[in-house]
Design a protein around this motif. Structure first.
Motif, PDB file in Angstrom:
ATOM      1  N   ALA B  78       0.895  -1.333   0.138  1.00 43.89           N
ATOM      2  CA  ALA B  78       0.028  -0.003  -0.036  1.00 43.89           C
ATOM      3  C   ALA B  78       0.789   1.147  -0.100  1.00 43.89           C
ATOM      4  CB  ALA B  78      -0.879  -0.071   1.346  1.00 43.89           C
ATOM      5  N   ILE B  79       2.093   1.278   0.681  1.00 46.41           N
ATOM      6  CA  ILE B  79       2.871   2.518   0.460  1.00 46.41           C
ATOM      7  C   ILE B  79       3.388   2.544  -0.746  1.00 46.41           C
ATOM      8  CG2 ILE B  79       5.096   3.143   1.742  1.00 46.41           C
ATOM      9  CD1 ILE B  79       4.685   1.858   4.202  1.00 46.41           C
ATOM     10  N   GLU B  81       1.930   1.683  -3.495  1.00 47.49           N
ATOM     11  CA  GLU B  81       0.912   2.329  -4.461  1.00 47.49           C
ATOM     12  C   GLU B  81       0.691   3.851  -4.170  1.00 47.49           C
ATOM     13  OE1 GLU B  81      -1.874  -1.633  -3.711  1.00 47.49           O
ATOM     14  OE2 GLU B  81      -2.688   0.042  -3.231  1.00 47.49           O
ATOM     15  N   ILE B  82       0.909   4.347  -2.904  1.00 48.68           N
ATOM     16  CA  ILE B  82       0.800   5.605  -2.741  1.00 48.68           C
ATOM     17  C   ILE B  82       2.088   6.355  -2.881  1.00 48.68           C
ATOM     18  CG2 ILE B  82       0.022   7.434  -0.857  1.00 48.68           C
ATOM     19  CD1 ILE B  82      -1.385   5.232   0.597  1.00 48.68           C
ATOM     20  N   ASP B  83       3.175   5.517  -3.337  1.00 44.15           N
ATOM     21  CA  ASP B  83       4.357   6.257  -3.678  1.00 44.15           C
ATOM     22  C   ASP B  83       5.325   6.673  -2.543  1.00 44.15           C
ATOM     23  OD1 ASP B  83       5.360   8.715  -5.749  1.00 44.15           O
ATOM     24  OD2 ASP B  83       6.408   7.096  -5.335  1.00 44.15           O
TER      25      ASP B  83
END
Lengths: 313, 313
Positions: B78-79, B81-83
């Motif tokens: 998830a980190i 994905e949020i860059d």
């Protein structure tokens, strides 16, 4: 096009915010309650901001309304094994947001800047504005435990304690951010989402300059009470603890010095007359938003209501 | 029974620590390097302490040697994905440890107390002592990037940059904790684990009073060099960057003013004479610990070696 700004808390508010974001696109913005924010396991958590962000990004948990979709709980399971505090449900994917927020705040970014950064990464086109960049903590004064922070009242104790009253700690230091002020100044219509009045909307109204700014606008509140109950959360329970029978009318009465219009559920149609007797025009409609089309319909109903009322002026 | 205390870094050190913990039970304790500690995403991470803890608790990742077993990576995904920054691998279950540590440190507990608390919860019977409760940061001075914190050198850049030298920032403020001092005073034999000399053992030796305390004991170093290489990590590479051919002998030479004995791998048997010429008795054995029985055997070999040498005095 008319610019609309919503004031919102968590799950219920986020639903209507999503409806407006679909209908209005770039003429819509939202100021979100941060009175629920807290530090847990060293991480800065902003539950209402997250709920609104996840909802607008289309990555929210469709069952709970809060947290991430496709969530797993492996970290929380490990915390449980090592005997930590697990009353606040931290999903593995949700944790990423708290960790990134904490890192950026530690770097010196404001909560407004962090929210903007996260929104950009999550491809959200609606400006999401924290009510303030200062830390404000909603403290609930309960009969059972005395004063406890909001998250303990709400999540740890499932809002079972009897609320005597509540206050917003540090609210006197809270300032509107430059961005929030600008969006507030530009908006013509302010929507109070169907969020808890004391725990979600009033903290926003308590930030310096908010009331004086919105009193120049058309303010419309949407009732979180349906019949004599709330779909979610303690709004009805708090009315009862105050010795007041929960109703749309009672919500309108809380806001009566600020709002011009009120949206009440069709199940509360009998209260329309009493609300209008306070000088508040009202719309009776179905306020339950159990799917996307209902959210969009309610947002459209409200826009039509305001447009027609303004023309009638 | 003779009390043994080990000085250890991460994966290699933790293996031998596990061996000793099985052989000696309550007569064994370990002081762990904390020069690798850092704050990442707002969380206090102590990589070497975690590796030793997980290894002793039997919950470490059997493939990597660091991190948790049965690990998942949903938060890190998830980190990504949020860059966010994903160079440091944070597993979902591993995160629980960092979160609990951060919470307890924020409450005012010392790192020693937090480690004791975590060890108790993980049912570890060996006392694990951080080298200090003060924050010390190993800074690596590299040709490519100048000075960078240890974790960037080690994890982000896979120890590829050329190390000119390194230092331990804040080491002058670092004190031995009361517990670490007590275990050091009670121990008769000190084992330098086969950890990186500059990055794991020397930070511990640099804490005030450590060298003067251990010089009263029998100190035995175990070589992290096998042949001319290290099993893991940059020990051999750093020797090469200094223009020195890596060997057990060169490791012994680094410690020669402190140690009484040295354990070198059987592949380095030719170096035994040169090591003993420095006045250091030496044991030649198989130092590769690729399974539990090897770890126990090596720990026993070392105990026998010390016992016999002491009798010969």
């Amino acid at each position: 096009m008319t610019k609309v700004l919503a004031l919102a808390g968590g799950v219920g508010g986020a639903k209507l915010v999503w409806g407006f974001s679909q209908v209005l696109r770039k003429d819509f913005s939202v100021i979100v309650n941060t009175g629920d924010d807290f530090v847990h396991y060293g991480l800065n958590i902003s539950p209402d901001l997250d709920t609104v962000m996840y909802t607008l990004a289309g990555v929210s948990n469709p069952v709970t309304g809060w947290g991430r979709n496709n969530e797993t709980w492996n970290c929380l399971d490990a915390i449980k094994e090592i005997d930590g505090e697990t009353w606040f449900a931290l999903g593995d994917r949700d944790l990423a947001t708290h960790m990134i927020r904490t890192k950026l705040l530690n770097k010196g970014l404001t909560l407004t800047e962090v929210t903007e950064w996260l929104s950009r990464k999550l491809k959200i086109h609606t400006p999401i504005l924290p009510m303030t960049d200062q830390l404000v903590t909603t403290v609930v004064n309960t009969e059972e435990f005395g004063e406890i922070p909001f998250q303990e009242y709400f999540v740890k104790y499932h809002f079972e304690p009897r609320m005597i009253n509540c206050y917003y700690k540090n609210i006197e230091k809270a300032k509107l951010s430059v961005n929030a002020r600008q969006y507030l100044e530009e908006a013509e219509i302010i929507i109070f989402c169907p969020s808890n009045p004391w725990l979600s909307i009033m903290p926003i109204l308590a930030v310096k300059d908010v009331v004086s700014l919105i009193k120049k606008k058309t303010c419309i509140a949407v009732s979180p009470i349906i019949g004599h109950d709330a779909l979610k959360g303690p709004a009805a329970k708090i009315f009862n603890e105050m010795g007041i029978v929960p109703s749309g009318y009672e919500v309108a009465r809380l806001y009566k010095n600020i709002i011009n219009g009120f949206v009440l559920d069709k199940r509360n149609v009998d209260e329309k007359e009493d609300i209008e007797a306070m000088g508040i025009i009202s719309l009776v409609t179905d306020t339950i938003m159990n799917d996307g089309s209902n959210k969009i319909r309610l947002a459209k109903d409200i826009i039509d209501f305001v447009t027609k009322s303004n023309k009638g002026k």
